[in-house]
Design a protein around this motif. Sequence first.
Motif, PDB file in Angstrom:
ATOM      1  N   THR A  80      -9.461 -88.752  96.460  1.00 36.19           N
ATOM      2  CA  THR A  80      -9.616 -88.426  95.046  1.00 36.19           C
ATOM      3  C   THR A  80      -8.521 -87.441  94.669  1.00 36.19           C
ATOM      4  OG1 THR A  80     -12.013 -88.759  95.107  1.00 36.19           O
ATOM      5  CG2 THR A  80     -11.135 -87.437  93.298  1.00 36.19           C
ATOM      6  N   ILE A  81      -7.752 -87.778  93.646  1.00 37.73           N
ATOM      7  CA  ILE A  81      -6.636 -86.943  93.209  1.00 37.73           C
ATOM      8  C   ILE A  81      -7.015 -86.236  91.914  1.00 37.73           C
ATOM      9  CG2 ILE A  81      -4.175 -86.871  92.677  1.00 37.73           C
ATOM     10  CD1 ILE A  81      -4.834 -87.939  95.467  1.00 37.73           C
ATOM     11  N   LEU A  82      -6.854 -84.930  91.894  1.00 38.17           N
ATOM     12  CA  LEU A  82      -7.085 -84.132  90.689  1.00 38.17           C
ATOM     13  C   LEU A  82      -5.757 -83.953  89.961  1.00 38.17           C
ATOM     14  CD1 LEU A  82      -8.674 -82.178  88.830  1.00 38.17           C
ATOM     15  CD2 LEU A  82      -8.244 -80.381  90.538  1.00 38.17           C
ATOM     16  N   ASN A  83      -5.682 -84.441  88.726  1.00 37.86           N
ATOM     17  CA  ASN A  83      -4.490 -84.299  87.895  1.00 37.86           C
ATOM     18  C   ASN A  83      -4.773 -83.318  86.760  1.00 37.86           C
ATOM     19  OD1 ASN A  83      -3.004 -86.339  89.309  1.00 37.86           O
ATOM     20  ND2 ASN A  83      -4.160 -87.892  88.194  1.00 37.86           N
ATOM     21  N   VAL A  84      -3.897 -82.360  86.582  1.00 30.64           N
ATOM     22  CA  VAL A  84      -4.086 -81.324  85.564  1.00 30.64           C
ATOM     23  C   VAL A  84      -2.894 -81.319  84.613  1.00 30.64           C
ATOM     24  CG1 VAL A  84      -4.337 -78.846  85.135  1.00 30.64           C
ATOM     25  CG2 VAL A  84      -5.465 -79.903  87.109  1.00 30.64           C
ATOM     26  N   ARG A  85      -3.193 -81.205  83.337  1.00 29.99           N
ATOM     27  CA  ARG A  85      -2.161 -81.079  82.305  1.00 29.99           C
ATOM     28  C   ARG A  85      -2.441 -79.832  81.484  1.00 29.99           C
ATOM     29  NH1 ARG A  85      -3.337 -86.215  83.384  1.00 29.99           N
ATOM     30  NH2 ARG A  85      -1.615 -87.691  83.653  1.00 29.99           N
ATOM     31  N   CYS A  86      -1.390 -79.139  81.130  1.00 25.82           N
ATOM     32  CA  CYS A  86      -1.565 -77.937  80.322  1.00 25.82           C
ATOM     33  C   CYS A  86      -0.502 -77.883  79.237  1.00 25.82           C
ATOM     34  CB  CYS A  86      -1.511 -76.671  81.181  1.00 25.82           C
ATOM     35  SG  CYS A  86       0.140 -76.224  81.746  1.00 25.82           S
ATOM     36  N   VAL A  87      -0.796 -77.123  78.211  1.00 26.56           N
ATOM     37  CA  VAL A  87       0.164 -76.812  77.159  1.00 26.56           C
ATOM     38  C   VAL A  87       0.256 -75.296  77.093  1.00 26.56           C
ATOM     39  CG1 VAL A  87       0.798 -77.068  74.732  1.00 26.56           C
ATOM     40  CG2 VAL A  87      -0.531 -78.869  75.875  1.00 26.56           C
ATOM     41  N   ALA A  88       1.464 -74.784  77.065  1.00 29.81           N
ATOM     42  CA  ALA A  88       1.658 -73.334  77.024  1.00 29.81           C
ATOM     43  C   ALA A  88       2.869 -73.018  76.164  1.00 29.81           C
ATOM     44  CB  ALA A  88       1.845 -72.783  78.435  1.00 29.81           C
ATOM     45  N   HIS A  89       2.920 -71.785  75.681  1.00 32.19           N
ATOM     46  CA  HIS A  89       4.064 -71.392  74.862  1.00 32.19           C
ATOM     47  C   HIS A  89       4.529 -69.994  75.248  1.00 32.19           C
ATOM     48  CE1 HIS A  89       0.862 -69.362  72.524  1.00 32.19           C
ATOM     49  NE2 HIS A  89       1.821 -68.532  72.148  1.00 32.19           N
ATOM     50  N   LEU A  90       5.787 -69.731  74.955  1.00 30.60           N
ATOM     51  CA  LEU A  90       6.347 -68.403  75.154  1.00 30.60           C
ATOM     52  C   LEU A  90       6.041 -67.541  73.936  1.00 30.60           C
ATOM     53  CD1 LEU A  90       9.882 -69.273  76.605  1.00 30.60           C
ATOM     54  CD2 LEU A  90       7.766 -68.798  77.854  1.00 30.60           C
ATOM     55  N   THR A  91       6.219 -66.246  74.098  1.00 32.16           N
ATOM     56  CA  THR A  91       5.968 -65.346  72.971  1.00 32.16           C
ATOM     57  C   THR A  91       6.991 -65.528  71.855  1.00 32.16           C
ATOM     58  OG1 THR A  91       7.173 -63.639  74.204  1.00 32.16           O
ATOM     59  CG2 THR A  91       4.774 -63.614  74.341  1.00 32.16           C
ATOM     60  N   ASN A  92       8.081 -66.267  72.128  1.00 28.48           N
ATOM     61  CA  ASN A  92       9.040 -66.564  71.061  1.00 28.48           C
ATOM     62  C   ASN A  92       8.702 -67.865  70.341  1.00 28.48           C
ATOM     63  OD1 ASN A  92       9.832 -68.624  72.777  1.00 28.48           O
ATOM     64  ND2 ASN A  92      11.807 -67.713  73.308  1.00 28.48           N
ATOM     65  N   GLY A  93       7.566 -68.502  70.727  1.00 32.47           N
ATOM     66  CA  GLY A  93       7.091 -69.687  70.036  1.00 32.47           C
ATOM     67  C   GLY A  93       7.413 -71.006  70.707  1.00 32.47           C
ATOM     68  N   ARG A  94       8.353 -71.039  71.623  1.00 27.18           N
ATOM     69  CA  ARG A  94       8.722 -72.285  72.285  1.00 27.18           C
ATOM     70  C   ARG A  94       7.594 -72.733  73.212  1.00 27.18           C
ATOM     71  NH1 ARG A  94      14.489 -71.940  74.726  1.00 27.18           N
ATOM     72  NH2 ARG A  94      13.428 -70.369  75.976  1.00 27.18           N
ATOM     73  N   SER A  95       7.294 -74.043  73.244  1.00 27.67           N
ATOM     74  CA  SER A  95       6.169 -74.533  74.032  1.00 27.67           C
ATOM     75  C   SER A  95       6.598 -75.674  74.943  1.00 27.67           C
ATOM     76  CB  SER A  95       5.028 -74.993  73.123  1.00 27.67           C
ATOM     77  OG  SER A  95       5.422 -76.118  72.358  1.00 27.67           O
TER      78      SER A  95
END
Length: 289
Positions: A80-95
Amino acid sequence: MSAKNQRRLQKRNQLGRREFLRTAPLASLSVPLAFRRWNTFHTLTTKPIEMRIDDVSYDYEEFRYRTPYKFAGKEVDRATILNVRCVAHLTNGRSAHGFGSMPMGNVWSFPSQRMSYDKTLGAMKALAERVRNITASFKETGHPIDINVALEPDYLKAADEVSRRLQLEEPIPKLCVLVTASAFDAALHDAFGKVHGLSSYGTYGSDFMTHDLSHYLGPEFKGEHLDRYLLKEPSARLALYHSVGASDAIEDSDLGKWKDDGLPETLSGWIRYNGLTHIKIKLAGDDLA
């Protein structure tokens, strides 16, 4: 022991730790979770390069092995493979989006003689849900290493709570917690590298990290950063290791029944088929005395 010998022993131990960092392979980006939580998480200054988590999601993939594979005293026929996706941004707004993946290795990270494969896997899946929620709720900014150092105590606490809620015969061990959390960790590192237009392995120096290694490993590492112990460029070639399970056939005489599906069925056959030069042998785990 004399004071002189004590100093020699201390120096030898210190060199051993440094040598370990230089030579130990960083097989995955879950390494930061193993760092000692030297101090509680805090951001000394808010920098444009620091990251904040926006969203975290995950799913699973199920695979059946062509033939059963035996290690750690047990024979398994699936993964069983666990796949994780995330969204993150820098404090300057770039994501950026990040991705991490890890096999749910419950056979070796949560070995048990009292619980079934499905029960330990179910416990890991229940923990993965908690890890997702804890990670997504973290709103401080920082480097992924600092974020995961801060979250590790909450992951361990969640594992204890899951163990009690599911009334497990044995509690989820720390190794299993780290394995479950490692895909989330890897996704954060992936996002951090992408948002800076770099490999994540290029973000472990003083330009990107608030703390040096003394913050995690002790004062003897003052002034050093993790990039000192990593290759600056990826290797152009890597050896392929063929893993040999405890029940794998070595020669034709070891086979009880042939699959006849066009692929090799013995180690000798795979050596000829792939031109193997490196072999990893798994222990049966039947005799631990």
